[in-house]
Design an enzyme around this catalytic site. Sequence first.
Site: not given
Length: 332
Positions: A130, A237
Amino acid sequence: MKKINLAVVGATGMVGRTFLKVLEERQLPIENFYVMASSRSAGSTITFNGKDYIVEELTENSFDKPIDIALFSAGGGTSEKFAPIAATHGCIVIDNSSQWRMDPEVPLVVPEVNPEDINWHKNIIANPNCSTIQAMVALKPLDDAYKIKRVVYSTYQAVSGAGLAGWQDLENGIKGEAPKKFPHPIAGNCLPHIDVFLENGYTKEEMKMVEETRKILHNPDMRVTATTVRVPVFDSHSESINIEFENAFEMSDLLAVLEKAEGLVVQNDCYNNEYPLALSAAGKDEVFVGRIRRDESLENGINIWVVADNIRKGAATNAVQIAQVIINGMNA
Ligand code: A2P
């Protein structure tokens, strides 16, 4: 448009459920649809596109039926065992685990960045980590324009990246409960520790970012280093990325390069408090970039701030985009 048979493996998990959401949103042309998980959830029901599907237990015989594409997000061990079985049966596996990412026979793909790598797959294609995926969407256009010499990543990663258990550690930690997933409390804390520690003192997450960046940008010698940190954020994130280029640049040209990049949204009006934020990126498919400024300690360098929903673009959306490229190729 040819309709395909599609399976989701790990359909009951956090990424698995988002696979279903993104598949519904993008209306992929699906003929037969299968949802698979472990024996723990076999027999339960999942609704997809208004229809109920019974969760099947993933077994060695699951791919005896004709399945064109399988989206896997059921952990590395499951992918290690079952992806080759699916591939042998002619099914193209798009795998979200880290199991196959560095295998030289397996393409590692971000569709906005290296779609050409999809062409040489041998029925297994890996979805990158990710944190790597969102960085690549910003770095690729800059690499093309100015040739990247060195990258320094510092990440601020959401608890959803550690699955439901990570999410619960933050939720319960806010109420004062002890952590179960993380080695320390995550509420009110920053943990410089994602995945296991390796012999070189880096974590596996950090080395994934280093190695996957080199593979995706086709530059095995690129100088890359990373510090990855879990922070008390539920979704998305954030990354501070310091980049050194071989070539000189004008800031206005560099901004234009980022403005034009596919899948990237520039939010760079800092004097009006506009910059990418985890809360506003959550639920979106794009990658957001801002705080774009010259690194005044280098001749040709910048600092940027990159944010994306780690479960969507960082996992499910990226995998579904790969499936879309394959389906378009089937219909070409
Ligand atoms: P199950 O719900 O039956 O345990 P998460 O990453 O959110 O924990 O989700 C993991 C997903 O992978 C779940 O759908 C889980 O199914 C599935 N899974 C875990 N182990 C296996 C296995 N051995 N075979 C098939 N699916 C598995």
